[in-house]
Design an enzyme around this catalytic site. Structure first.
Site, PDB file in Angstrom:
ATOM      1  N   CYS A   2       0.821  -1.215   0.000  1.00  0.00           N
ATOM      2  CA  CYS A   2       0.000   0.000   0.000  1.00  0.00           C
ATOM      3  C   CYS A   2       0.854   1.264   0.000  1.00  0.00           C
ATOM      4  O   CYS A   2       1.907   1.319   0.610  1.00  0.00           O
ATOM      5  CB  CYS A   2      -0.869   0.023   1.250  1.00  0.00           C
ATOM      6  SG  CYS A   2      -1.799  -1.475   1.467  1.00  0.00           S
ATOM      7  N   ARG A  27       4.676   0.579  -6.037  1.00  0.00           N
ATOM      8  CA  ARG A  27       4.621  -0.359  -4.924  1.00  0.00           C
ATOM      9  C   ARG A  27       3.591  -1.453  -5.169  1.00  0.00           C
ATOM     10  O   ARG A  27       3.591  -2.470  -4.494  1.00  0.00           O
ATOM     11  CB  ARG A  27       4.274   0.383  -3.632  1.00  0.00           C
ATOM     12  CG  ARG A  27       5.345   1.369  -3.217  1.00  0.00           C
ATOM     13  CD  ARG A  27       4.876   2.254  -2.105  1.00  0.00           C
ATOM     14  NE  ARG A  27       4.718   1.520  -0.858  1.00  0.00           N
ATOM     15  CZ  ARG A  27       5.649   1.434   0.084  1.00  0.00           C
ATOM     16  NH1 ARG A  27       6.791   2.032  -0.088  1.00  0.00           N
ATOM     17  NH2 ARG A  27       5.437   0.756   1.182  1.00  0.00           N
ATOM     18  N   TRP A  75      -3.205  -2.605  -1.590  1.00  0.00           N
ATOM     19  CA  TRP A  75      -2.855  -3.923  -2.130  1.00  0.00           C
ATOM     20  C   TRP A  75      -3.571  -4.920  -1.216  1.00  0.00           C
ATOM     21  O   TRP A  75      -3.242  -5.027  -0.045  1.00  0.00           O
ATOM     22  CB  TRP A  75      -1.342  -4.103  -2.074  1.00  0.00           C
ATOM     23  CG  TRP A  75      -0.801  -5.281  -2.811  1.00  0.00           C
ATOM     24  CD1 TRP A  75      -0.592  -5.381  -4.148  1.00  0.00           C
ATOM     25  CD2 TRP A  75      -0.345  -6.514  -2.231  1.00  0.00           C
ATOM     26  NE1 TRP A  75      -0.044  -6.610  -4.446  1.00  0.00           N
ATOM     27  CE2 TRP A  75       0.115  -7.323  -3.293  1.00  0.00           C
ATOM     28  CE3 TRP A  75      -0.282  -7.017  -0.939  1.00  0.00           C
ATOM     29  CZ2 TRP A  75       0.627  -8.588  -3.095  1.00  0.00           C
ATOM     30  CZ3 TRP A  75       0.229  -8.285  -0.743  1.00  0.00           C
ATOM     31  CH2 TRP A  75       0.672  -9.062  -1.819  1.00  0.00           C
ATOM     32  N   ASN A 101      -1.612   0.686   6.195  1.00  0.00           N
ATOM     33  CA  ASN A 101      -0.782  -0.266   5.467  1.00  0.00           C
ATOM     34  C   ASN A 101      -0.391  -1.342   6.461  1.00  0.00           C
ATOM     35  O   ASN A 101       0.108  -1.009   7.535  1.00  0.00           O
ATOM     36  CB  ASN A 101       0.463   0.463   4.929  1.00  0.00           C
ATOM     37  CG  ASN A 101       1.414  -0.476   4.209  1.00  0.00           C
ATOM     38  OD1 ASN A 101       1.073  -1.624   3.931  1.00  0.00           O
ATOM     39  ND2 ASN A 101       2.609   0.009   3.902  1.00  0.00           N
ATOM     40  N   GLY A 102      -0.623  -2.600   6.141  1.00  0.00           N
ATOM     41  CA  GLY A 102      -0.239  -3.668   7.062  1.00  0.00           C
ATOM     42  C   GLY A 102      -1.433  -4.525   7.440  1.00  0.00           C
ATOM     43  O   GLY A 102      -2.429  -4.564   6.721  1.00  0.00           O
ATOM     44  N   GLU A 522      18.365 -15.447 -11.155  1.00  0.00           N
ATOM     45  CA  GLU A 522      17.862 -14.078 -11.255  1.00  0.00           C
ATOM     46  C   GLU A 522      17.272 -13.823 -12.650  1.00  0.00           C
ATOM     47  O   GLU A 522      16.221 -13.196 -12.787  1.00  0.00           O
ATOM     48  CB  GLU A 522      18.991 -13.086 -10.931  1.00  0.00           C
ATOM     49  CG  GLU A 522      18.653 -11.623 -11.110  1.00  0.00           C
ATOM     50  CD  GLU A 522      17.436 -11.143 -10.310  1.00  0.00           C
ATOM     51  OE1 GLU A 522      16.942 -11.860  -9.431  1.00  0.00           O
ATOM     52  OE2 GLU A 522      16.976 -10.018 -10.607  1.00  0.00           O
ATOM     53  N   LYS A 526      13.384 -12.689 -13.299  1.00  0.00           N
ATOM     54  CA  LYS A 526      13.064 -11.470 -14.058  1.00  0.00           C
ATOM     55  C   LYS A 526      12.052 -11.781 -15.150  1.00  0.00           C
ATOM     56  O   LYS A 526      11.072 -11.089 -15.334  1.00  0.00           O
ATOM     57  CB  LYS A 526      14.361 -10.966 -14.673  1.00  0.00           C
ATOM     58  CG  LYS A 526      14.803  -9.607 -14.634  1.00  0.00           C
ATOM     59  CD  LYS A 526      14.885  -8.772 -13.402  1.00  0.00           C
ATOM     60  CE  LYS A 526      14.125  -9.132 -12.181  1.00  0.00           C
ATOM     61  NZ  LYS A 526      14.652  -8.725 -10.934  1.00  0.00           N
ATOM     62  N   GLU A 529       8.485 -12.636 -13.673  1.00  0.00           N
ATOM     63  CA  GLU A 529       7.682 -11.601 -13.010  1.00  0.00           C
ATOM     64  C   GLU A 529       7.111 -10.565 -13.961  1.00  0.00           C
ATOM     65  O   GLU A 529       6.053 -10.019 -13.695  1.00  0.00           O
ATOM     66  CB  GLU A 529       8.411 -10.958 -11.824  1.00  0.00           C
ATOM     67  CG  GLU A 529       9.612 -10.124 -12.145  1.00  0.00           C
ATOM     68  CD  GLU A 529      10.219  -9.496 -10.872  1.00  0.00           C
ATOM     69  OE1 GLU A 529      11.424  -9.280 -10.872  1.00  0.00           O
ATOM     70  OE2 GLU A 529       9.491  -9.221  -9.907  1.00  0.00           O
ATOM     71  N   HIS A 545      18.611 -34.821 -14.068  1.00  0.00           N
ATOM     72  CA  HIS A 545      17.964 -35.526 -12.953  1.00  0.00           C
ATOM     73  C   HIS A 545      16.461 -35.293 -12.919  1.00  0.00           C
ATOM     74  O   HIS A 545      15.824 -35.526 -11.901  1.00  0.00           O
ATOM     75  CB  HIS A 545      18.613 -35.117 -11.629  1.00  0.00           C
ATOM     76  CG  HIS A 545      20.041 -35.543 -11.527  1.00  0.00           C
ATOM     77  ND1 HIS A 545      20.420 -36.855 -11.392  1.00  0.00           N
ATOM     78  CD2 HIS A 545      21.188 -34.830 -11.602  1.00  0.00           C
ATOM     79  CE1 HIS A 545      21.742 -36.937 -11.359  1.00  0.00           C
ATOM     80  NE2 HIS A 545      22.234 -35.710 -11.492  1.00  0.00           N
ATOM     81  N   LYS A 644       6.195  -3.676  -5.013  1.00  0.00           N
ATOM     82  CA  LYS A 644       7.622  -3.358  -4.962  1.00  0.00           C
ATOM     83  C   LYS A 644       8.220  -3.704  -3.615  1.00  0.00           C
ATOM     84  O   LYS A 644       9.277  -4.303  -3.515  1.00  0.00           O
ATOM     85  CB  LYS A 644       7.816  -1.861  -5.248  1.00  0.00           C
ATOM     86  CG  LYS A 644       9.268  -1.400  -5.202  1.00  0.00           C
ATOM     87  CD  LYS A 644      10.057  -1.983  -6.347  1.00  0.00           C
ATOM     88  CE  LYS A 644      11.509  -1.591  -6.319  1.00  0.00           C
ATOM     89  NZ  LYS A 644      12.319  -2.446  -7.214  1.00  0.00           N
TER      90      LYS A 644
END
Ligand code: M6R
Length: 649
Positions: A2, A27, A75, A101-102, A522, A526, A529, A545, A644
């Protein structure tokens, strides 16, 4: 997560709130809202969806002249992303509004109690309980028979059909002119809650102030001339002021147009010195690029340069400002723990390699969300390195605190000056990447790599595990990295063409050994996402394997081959892929002529020391992810479902 904004001053609050929320869009959010004090009443507008929708429902003269207001991008955690669940949330009487927020962990029992006392709830959120709790502290609660109905809320309800204008069943407002200050009411209300949050409150009966409480989720107050601005992150403040107060856990701020006072929730006064932010507003703009991510990828040479600036000038050893462990501590070190999430964790995997290779200290990297619940054998002879771009990631902070409890020394690698992690750590190495706005991290990652390399070298020099000529050689190679990163960026069009060719695929794989495996992880993250393609990274030796079963004709497999000591081994793995018809795309040094015998598709990077190769090898993979996402028409800077800064567990 948020985004939070608040404004008290002499200008119209609404455009400042909307502009700040726009700067916090990165964010991640799914609904948005504002509340502005207008002629003694609070006007609320909120909607599911993006800021464009909020701008639409706030346009017109209605809210424009209010000079006090709060704004929020949500969010979703509790309750779907709907109009009703968007913040701000208000009390029954429409005199108190709250953004948050939270998470309020005990919101359900609180809600039940409040409902039993006659409060009417209009959302499924945990946040709404706070507004009702504050209402009770200010105005009292149910006193059947006193007869006074709550005042209707102007604004959203009437126009949008939400049940904002209502008569509450049995609630009676007992105290119209509250004798309790807003800050006292907020203090008493939050003392009834449990959780991790930042809360911001506005009350129409005390219209000169905004009250904010921080309990883990970040809050910063910007001090302007005749105005005070609150935000959950620095970019939202930069166009107004660079002098900020960082609110700490357990603190409450009371903002008025002339500044802010801060006290602890137990009432103790806190004397705070403003912090000067060195980032400027332009650094947080797109600067002609179509997306923040592309801009940030292109800023990497400069970010590398700045991260190393002044730290690698002495010939014999790095000089790390903010790192103050003693020679005895370093000599006695038995182990390093590295903890982080996502991309920062992938940087940590590179850190493991260089610390073990140069400083000869065993290193255990662990995801913060795992470490915090592990019975990890962390003791005072260890150093825990917590890595976080934002310095606010909930899991990373929790893991760092847990490690600290077990006696470790805590070092932070972070991009944000004054972030929670930086304030809690014993040693802080800032990466100086500048504001990173795109959700997908690029320049923060690359600067974390050089920060870890500098830290590893520092430990190695102090422990005498590298010779002076080798140190000089490594430093010289590190200093050449910004120029070489620039060379990789000049090859952008080749990567864009490859992306156009492969953008319609649904699966891709990334393989490598040692440091190449760390970079493969990484590169794969990338791609996932922002392109929404399925991809997976594997240690090249692991392919046979199991996952090789998924390699069918034409499936793209990126093979990183920068590590000489395992070069031939990886070539064998490339052959395994080719034998199944897979399309191998190699990431290789310019000097590597052998690789073209194994595949014609090669993304080249300039030669460097193998230990430093991740800094260059990731760049074509970042560009590839970016161009695939662009081909697929995705929202690159704000990929779906992601935020974010992940400030909840
Ligand atoms: O702010 P942090 O570095 O602590 O964030 C950690 C992760 O959430 C972050 O790296 C995330 O994985 C990125 N979106 C990846 O690009």
């Amino acid at each position: 997560m948020c985004g939070i904004m608040g404004y008290v001053g002499h200008r119209s609050a609404l455009p400042i709130l909307l502009d700040g929320l726009r700067r916090l869009e990165y964010r991640g959010y799914d609904s948005a809202g504002v509340a502005v004090l207008n002629d003694g009443h609070i006007e609320v507008r909120k909607t599911a969806g993006k800021l464009a929708q909020l701008t639409e429902i706030t346009s017109g003269p209605g809210l424009l002249h209010g000079t006090v207001g709060i704004g929020h991008t949500r969010w979703a955690t509790h309750g779907l992303p709907t109009d009703a669940n968007a913040h701000p949330h208000s009390d029954c009487g429409g005199r108190v509004v709250v953004i948050h927020n939270g998470i309020i962990e005990n919101f359900l029992p609180l809600k039940e109690e409040l409902q039993a006392r006659g409060h009417t709830f209009r959302s499924d959120t945990d946040t709404e309980v706070i507004a009702h709790l504050i209402e009770e502290e200010l105005y009292g609660h149910e006193q059947p028979g006193t007869g006074e109905p709550p005042r209707p809320l102007r604004g959203l309800g009437a126009e949008r059909g939400n049940a904002e204008t209502r008569r509450s069943g049995s609630l009676r407002i007992t105290n119209h002119e509250s004798q309790v200050t807003l800050e006292e009411a907020v203090r008493r209300a939050v003392q009834q809650t449990r959780g991790a949050y930042a809360i911001v409150v506005l009350c129409s009966d005390q219209p000169d102030r905004i009250v904010a409480v921080r309990q883990i989720s970040p809050l910063i107050i910007g001090l302007g001339k005749g105005e005070t601005i609150l935000a959950s992150d620095i970019p939202a403040l930069l166009s107004h002021t660079r002098d900020v107060l960082v609110i700490e856990d357990g603190e409450m701020a009371v903002m008025t147009a002339s500044g802010a006072t801060v006290e602890r929730l137990d009432g103790a006064t806190v004397a705070k010195q403003p912090l000067r932010i060195t980032w400027d507003a332009e650094m947080a703009e797109k600067g002609g690029y179509p997306h923040f991510m592309l801009k940030e990828i292109h800023e990497q040479p400069r970010a590398l340069q700045e991260t190393m600036m002044g730290r690698l000038d002495a010939p014999g050893a790095p000089e790390l400002d903010g790192v103050s462990y003693s020679p005895e501590f370093v000599r006695g070190l038995r182990k390093l723990w590295i903890t982080a999430c996502g991309t920062a964790y992938h940087a940590g995997l590179v850190g493991r390699w260089v610390v073990e290779h140069w400083a000869k200290i065993p290193v255990e990297p662990e995801l913060a969300s795992e470490l915090r619940y592990r019975d990890a054998l962390i003791d005072p002879q260890t150093l825990t390195v917590a890595i976080s771009q934002s310095g606010e990631t909930a899991d990373t902070l929790a893991a760092a605190r847990e490690a600290r409890k077990r006696g470790t020394r805590l070092a932070a690698i972070t991009n944000v000056v004054g972030s929670t992690l930086s304030r809690e750590a014993d040693d802080v190495l800032y990466v100086r990447a500048g504001p990173e706005i795109a959700v997908a991290s690029s320049k923060a990652y690359i600067t974390m790599l050089v920060a870890l390399q500098m830290l590893a070298l520092d430990l190695a020099v102090r422990r005498g595990t590298v010779t002076p000529p080798r140190v000089a050689h490594i430093i010289q190679a590190m200093k050449a990295l910004p120029g070489k990163a620039q060379e990789v960026l000049q090859r952008e069009s080749e990567v864009a063409s490859l992306a156009a060719r492969l953008a319609d695929r649904e699966h891709m794989f990334f393989i490598g050994r040692g440091l190449d495996y760390a970079v493969a992880q990484e590169g794969s993250l990338k791609l996932k996402e922002i392109s929404y393609l399925h991809s997976e990274a594997l240690a090249a030796g692991e392919l046979k394997h199991g996952t090789l079963a998924l390699v069918t004709p034409g499936v793209p497999v990126f093979a990183l081959v920068t590590q000489r000591h395992v070069y031939e081994k990886t070539l064998s793995n490339i052959q395994e892929v080719k034998a199944r018809g897979g399309l191998v795309i190699a990431v290789a040094y310019d000097r590597d002529t052998e690789i073209t015998k194994h595949t014609e598709v090669v993304l080249r990077i300039p030669d460097t020391l193998d230990d430093l190769a991740p800094v260059l090898a990731i760049i074509p993979l970042q560009l590839f992810a970016y161009y695939v996402a662009r081909e697929r028409g995705n929202d690159i800077d704000q990929p779906r479902n992601l935020a974010k800064s992940v400030t909840v567990e």
